[in-house]
Every structure is written in structure tokens, then in C-alpha cells.
Design a protein around this motif. Structure first.
Motif, mmCIF file in Angstrom:
data_model
loop_
_atom_site.group_PDB
_atom_site.id
_atom_site.type_symbol
_atom_site.label_atom_id
_atom_site.label_comp_id
_atom_site.label_asym_id
_atom_site.label_seq_id
_atom_site.Cartn_x
_atom_site.Cartn_y
_atom_site.Cartn_z
ATOM 1 N N ILE A 83 -12.662 1.982 -19.531
ATOM 2 C CA ILE A 83 -12.428 1.614 -18.136
ATOM 3 C C ILE A 83 -13.263 2.541 -17.259
ATOM 4 N N LEU A 84 -13.519 2.058 -16.047
ATOM 5 C CA LEU A 84 -14.438 2.732 -15.142
ATOM 6 C C LEU A 84 -13.759 2.828 -13.778
ATOM 7 N N SER A 85 -13.746 4.042 -13.216
ATOM 8 C CA SER A 85 -13.158 4.195 -11.878
ATOM 9 C C SER A 85 -14.190 3.828 -10.822
ATOM 10 N N ARG A 110 -16.160 7.339 -12.967
ATOM 11 C CA ARG A 110 -15.625 8.046 -14.126
ATOM 12 C C ARG A 110 -15.255 7.055 -15.214
ATOM 13 N N VAL A 118 -13.259 6.250 -18.926
ATOM 14 C CA VAL A 118 -12.278 6.682 -19.919
ATOM 15 C C VAL A 118 -12.348 5.717 -21.099
ATOM 16 N N LEU A 155 -11.227 3.686 -24.152
ATOM 17 C CA LEU A 155 -9.949 3.182 -24.642
ATOM 18 C C LEU A 155 -9.916 3.182 -26.168
ATOM 19 N N PHE A 183 -6.358 -6.889 -16.578
ATOM 20 C CA PHE A 183 -7.170 -5.699 -16.316
ATOM 21 C C PHE A 183 -8.598 -5.936 -16.790
ATOM 22 N N ASP A 184 -9.496 -5.112 -16.264
ATOM 23 C CA ASP A 184 -10.905 -5.237 -16.626
ATOM 24 C C ASP A 184 -11.334 -4.089 -17.524
ATOM 25 N N VAL A 185 -12.096 -4.400 -18.542
ATOM 26 C CA VAL A 185 -12.684 -3.332 -19.354
ATOM 27 C C VAL A 185 -14.196 -3.509 -19.375
ATOM 28 N N VAL A 204 -4.914 1.909 -27.357
ATOM 29 C CA VAL A 204 -4.944 2.395 -25.981
ATOM 30 C C VAL A 204 -3.808 3.388 -25.733
ATOM 31 N N PHE A 228 1.095 -4.897 -21.735
ATOM 32 C CA PHE A 228 -0.177 -4.179 -21.924
ATOM 33 C C PHE A 228 -0.885 -4.088 -20.572
ATOM 34 N N SER A 229 -0.900 -5.198 -19.850
ATOM 35 C CA SER A 229 -1.537 -5.211 -18.534
ATOM 36 C C SER A 229 -0.811 -4.256 -17.580
ATOM 37 N N MET A 285 -1.860 -0.745 -18.465
ATOM 38 C CA MET A 285 -3.219 -0.434 -18.014
ATOM 39 C C MET A 285 -3.215 -0.119 -16.522
ATOM 40 N N GLU A 311 -4.423 3.379 -15.020
ATOM 41 C CA GLU A 311 -5.540 3.454 -14.074
ATOM 42 C C GLU A 311 -5.115 4.217 -12.827
ATOM 43 N N LEU A 318 -4.924 7.968 -13.909
ATOM 44 C CA LEU A 318 -6.205 8.594 -14.230
ATOM 45 C C LEU A 318 -7.191 8.580 -13.072
ATOM 46 N N PHE A 319 -7.136 7.530 -12.259
ATOM 47 C CA PHE A 319 -8.221 7.341 -11.304
ATOM 48 C C PHE A 319 -7.848 7.574 -9.834
#
Lengths: 224, 224
Positions: free
Chosen positions: A65-67, A71, A73, A75, A97-99, A142, B139-140, B143, B147, B150-151
Motif C-alpha cells: 500500500i502507498l500513502s 510511503r 508498506v 503487505l 481497498f487499493d493495493v 497481511v 479484510f477491507s 485494511m 491505513e 500507518l498513514f
């Protein structure tokens, strides 16, 4: 169209194969192709079109994942024989969610395109189940990653990471930069750099440009 | 045995009901009961036996992970009409992580016991499918939680949390202690305390023992 050997290999790993009717098998066979991605190629992101389902033949993928401020992280990482379903997440309604998915090294894979996968997924409950089961395995990956990030002290996290890499490589050399290590374990390069120096001072490892040689594996294990 | 109204309610939310054969419907009906948990009761942990699947009628559950040194991180919270599958995670092979589940308030639920669920899950692909789909929704949620942790900067996280609570309660009062807020958003009480004081100084809220009154919702929204 894949040859017979390739089809057998693919059918073993897409284990819904036996539950497909002849028409569905036809759809599958006509829509699976071999693809190649160069090291570093981004094959899935929040902006990109949905690819489909991938079976990795060689190389490997990194899912992260991307902030907003850039940044990353990590998974989990996928290796040969792993199936990647999140590259088809657009048709999985419950995934909100997006990865991002990058090729970690030059990677060969079999791609079942999104159109065919979507059709099989909607008309065959075993295909749907396959996608879910795979996704839930990744959910477990995860959770493991996050428990490490949230709960483990940084020296332990880094030690576990280095030991994992060591086990993969079958040598005492790890060819990763500090920057790469920071990305993989969801930290900053400066923090990794500081801890590697501390490990070096403890006689655990020696650093050179772009690689790390573990000189005392037992001491490293002892940290965990 | 549940009465007819209750069964209709339950069948609506366990949407595999229509896919059960008469024998399976029988198993289902004979193994679902109404249960009550007092506020604070721990109904699932890494040590406890697997309960089964729960459908929440009133109250709510909190699902969280726990570090070895006792730190909690809330993964998600479940409300009336939500189904809780992780309380039956022992039969889901792909789930390799442990969660804890507490009643957040006095909670009434329907419990399909683990024996019956396990049997239905193994013999009916739609039950299996239901469990997977539910797990992937969670799971969603997970996440999303991660997020945030972490972000997002902490002031944003706290502002989002307070606004969510406000929307749930239909008043300008949030009856939670600093300790509870810290648990819910996976932080330390001291950090929450400091930030709430900062919000108070900005005229966003007023604090009293065990509750918070939002005095300027727009300012709070502006933080996000």
C-alpha cells in the motif's frame, strides 16, 4: 494458446479446473496467456485497469500500500506457484481497498484475463470460492505483516526479515539495498541504516554496497 | 428453537438459507440459539474454544489484536445485523491469525454453534462461500484501520473517530473515556489525552469525566 504441459501446470494451481464444465474450460483455455514483466514494473495500482488473475511461474511480485505522501508498506510477496487474485480485485465486490503490485524481479506468469475470470467467477461458485480462499490466505499474510509493524520492536523485525532472506537465498549474502529493506518492512531508510550499523557493531553482519553478509547467524537468531 | 419471526430474521441475514436442502435447514434450525453477553465480556480469544457464527441483534462487538505486552489494536466493530464469522475461525483453514472479540455493550445475538456451522460449511459450498465473503468484507475493514494507523497523522485519526462516534450517537455528546478511545484507535491514553486537550484549546470540544461534548463540529471536520 498454452501447450499441453503448460495447461496441466496451470490446471493444478487453479484448482477449480475440475469443477468447470466443457464450455467453461474452453473459456479458460482461450483466455489464459503467458506474460513477462521486467523487474520493477508496476502491474497493478489504484489507477490502472484490472488485469486478471496471475499464476507466477518464475520471479516474484510485491504487493504493497502507498500513502498520499509516497510511503510504502509491503503487505506480502508472491513467489513461483503462487496465485495473485488482488490483480483482479475490481470484480471482487467486498474488496474496497487499493493495493499496488510490482514485479520484484523479472517475472514470468500465466494471466487469465479479467473478462474471462469475471465470467467464470459469476457463473461458477467454485471459481468464486477459489478467489475468496486465495484472498483470505493473503488476509492472513497481511495480519502477520501488521502485527510485526505494530507490535514488534524494530531490532526483532529487522532480524526476522534478514533471517527470512537468508533462508531464501541459501547463502550468507543478502543482496538488497537499505532502501529496499526499508520498503519491504515498512520503515524508513534512516532507521534501517542505523539498526544495520548497530548489528554490524555487534559482529552480526558486514555491509557493502547493495549487499549484506551475515557473519554470525546465531547472534541474529538470538535477537528474536 | 427460535420462533417463526426470529427464524425469518435470521434467514434474511444468513443468506445461504435458500441454498440449504431440507436436512440442512433442519440442522440449522436445531443449532441456532439466542445468546446474551454482558458489556466487556470476552467471547473469543486465542485460548478460547471456537464459538460459532454470530448474528448481532442488539449491542455490538469489538474485534481486536493483542500484543504480548498487552497493547490492543482495534480491527473493526460490529453492529446490529452484522454477522461475525471470525468467532468460528477455527474451521476456516486459511485464517492463521488470532483475534479477540469483546462485547462493547450488553449484546444480544443469534449463535449458530460451531458443530453445525462446520457441518454445513463442509457440505454446502454456499455456506462456505458466505463465510469467505463475510471474512473478505472484514479484510477491507482491517485494511482501512491499518491505513489510518500507518498513514494518517494522529489529529486526523482522532477527528475521524470523533465524527464517526458523533454520527452514531445522534447527539453532540460522546460517552467514552480517554482509555476507551485509545483502545479503539490503537494508540496510547497519553497521546489521546494530549490531542483532546489540544482540540479543547482550539474550541472544538469540552471534556468532562467519561464524556466529550463537541462544541464546533465544523472545525473538527476541517481537520480531515
Amino acid at each position: 494458446m498454452l501447450d499441453k504441459n503448460e495447461l496441466t501446470y496451470v490446471a493444478t494451481h487453479f484448482d477449480f479446473w475440475d469443477k468447470l464444465n466443457p464450455l467453461e474450460k474452453n473459456i479458460f483455455e482461450n483466455n489464459i496467456v503467458k506474460v513477462k514483466y521486467n523487474k520493477g514494473f508496476n502491474l497493478h495500482s489504484s489507477d490502472s485497469e484490472c488485469l486478471g488473475v496471475l499464476l507466477i511461474k518464475s520471479g516474484g511480485l510485491r504487493v504493497y500500500i502507498l500513502s498520499e505522501d509516497g510511503r510504502e508498506v509491503t503487505l506480502y510477496r508472491l513467489s513461483p506457484n503462487d496465485v495473485c487474485v488482488l490483480s483482479a480485485s475490481c470484480i471482487l465486490n467486498n474488496i474496497t481497498f487499493d493495493v499496488h503490485i510490482d514485479a520484484e524481479s523479472d517475472t514470468e506468469a500465466y494471466l487469465l484475463n479479467i473478462g474471462a475470470f469475471s465470467r467464470l467467477h459469476s457463473q461458477n461458485v467454485y471459481v468464486e470460492n477459489f478467489a475468496y480462499k486465495n484472498t483470505i490466505e493473503r488476509f492472513s499474510d497481511v495480519m502477520w505483516a501488521f502485527e510485526q509493524i505494530l507490535f514488534l520492536s524494530f531490532d526483532k523485525r529487522l532480524a526476522i526479515f534478514l533471517l527470512d532472506e537468508l533462508n531464501k537465498s541459501d547463502s550468507d549474502e543478502i543482496t538488497l539495498t537499505q532502501d529496499q529493506i526499508a520498503k519491504y518492512i515498512g520503515s524508513a531508510r534512516e532507521v534501517v541504516s542505523r539498526m544495520l550499523k548497530a548489528f554490524q557493531n555487534q559482529g552480526i553482519l558486514e555491509q557493502s554496497r547493495g549487499s549484506i553478509r551475515i557473519t554470525d547467524k546465531n547472534k541474529l537468531k538470538h535477537l528474536i
